[in-house]
Design a protein around this motif. Structure first.
Motif, PDB file in Angstrom:
ATOM      1  N   VAL A  59       8.780  -8.138 -10.753  1.00 37.69           N
ATOM      2  CA  VAL A  59       7.596  -8.045  -9.903  1.00 37.69           C
ATOM      3  C   VAL A  59       7.873  -8.697  -8.549  1.00 37.69           C
ATOM      4  N   ASN A  60       8.561  -9.828  -8.549  1.00 35.47           N
ATOM      5  CA  ASN A  60       8.889 -10.490  -7.279  1.00 35.47           C
ATOM      6  C   ASN A  60       9.772  -9.612  -6.405  1.00 35.47           C
ATOM      7  N   GLU A  61      10.761  -8.968  -7.010  1.00 32.48           N
ATOM      8  CA  GLU A  61      11.630  -8.070  -6.239  1.00 32.48           C
ATOM      9  C   GLU A  61      10.834  -6.898  -5.676  1.00 32.48           C
ATOM     10  N   ALA A  62       9.917  -6.361  -6.469  1.00 28.85           N
ATOM     11  CA  ALA A  62       9.083  -5.250  -6.001  1.00 28.85           C
ATOM     12  C   ALA A  62       8.216  -5.682  -4.825  1.00 28.85           C
ATOM     13  N   ALA A  63       7.667  -6.878  -4.902  1.00 32.69           N
ATOM     14  CA  ALA A  63       6.836  -7.385  -3.816  1.00 32.69           C
ATOM     15  C   ALA A  63       7.641  -7.560  -2.539  1.00 32.69           C
TER      16      ALA A  63
ATOM     17  N   GLY B  39       6.943  -5.576   0.951  1.00 36.22           N
ATOM     18  CA  GLY B  39       6.264  -6.368   1.965  1.00 36.22           C
ATOM     19  C   GLY B  39       4.895  -6.854   1.527  1.00 36.22           C
ATOM     20  N   VAL B  40       4.575  -6.673   0.250  1.00 36.76           N
ATOM     21  CA  VAL B  40       3.323  -7.180  -0.306  1.00 36.76           C
ATOM     22  C   VAL B  40       3.617  -8.570  -0.853  1.00 36.76           C
ATOM     23  N   PRO B  41       2.800  -9.569  -0.533  1.00 43.39           N
ATOM     24  CA  PRO B  41       3.063 -10.904  -1.073  1.00 43.39           C
ATOM     25  C   PRO B  41       3.123 -10.874  -2.604  1.00 43.39           C
TER      26      PRO B  41
ATOM     27  N   VAL C 263      -5.034  -0.121   1.147  1.00 40.70           N
ATOM     28  CA  VAL C 263      -4.005  -0.513   2.111  1.00 40.70           C
ATOM     29  C   VAL C 263      -2.844  -1.195   1.392  1.00 40.70           C
ATOM     30  N   THR C 264      -3.157  -2.080   0.453  1.00 36.12           N
ATOM     31  CA  THR C 264      -2.105  -2.763  -0.305  1.00 36.12           C
ATOM     32  C   THR C 264      -1.313  -1.766  -1.134  1.00 36.12           C
ATOM     33  N   ILE C 265      -2.013  -0.858  -1.802  1.00 41.77           N
ATOM     34  CA  ILE C 265      -1.327   0.147  -2.613  1.00 41.77           C
ATOM     35  C   ILE C 265      -0.474   1.040  -1.723  1.00 41.77           C
ATOM     36  N   LYS C 266      -0.998   1.396  -0.566  1.00 38.87           N
ATOM     37  CA  LYS C 266      -0.225   2.247   0.353  1.00 38.87           C
ATOM     38  C   LYS C 266       1.036   1.533   0.815  1.00 38.87           C
TER      39      LYS C 266
END
Length: 79
Positions: free
Chosen positions: A22-26, A30-32, A50-53
């Motif tokens: 999950v951290n790598e995906a974030a 660019g999502v915290p 916006v976050t999902i986009k």
């Protein structure tokens, strides 16, 4: 199934497909990390388009593919 649950399933599916944390995906999107974790663990009441986009655009060539997944086809109407 409601849309919140469907989004959680879809995000987890993408993370599993990429075989990353999950951290790598974030970081990649660019999502915290705290925001992504709050969404995935159901702590966020509204994930926000916006976050999902931001997340989906980094993973897919087109944002609309995120919601084209069959999991969203039979969602119950929400008020």
């Amino acid at each position: 199934m409601d849309i919140k649950t469907a989004v959680i399933y879809r995000l987890n599916d993408l993370i599993n497909q990429k075989d990353i944390t999950v951290n790598e995906a974030a970081v990649c999107s660019g999502v915290p990390p705290s925001t992504l974790k709050n969404i995935l663990y159901g702590q966020s009441k509204n994930a926000g388009v916006v976050t999902i986009k931001r997340y989906a655009m980094d993973w897919m060539s087109q944002y609309r593919n995120f919601f084209a997944d069959p999991i969203f086809a039979d969602l119950e109407p929400e008020l």
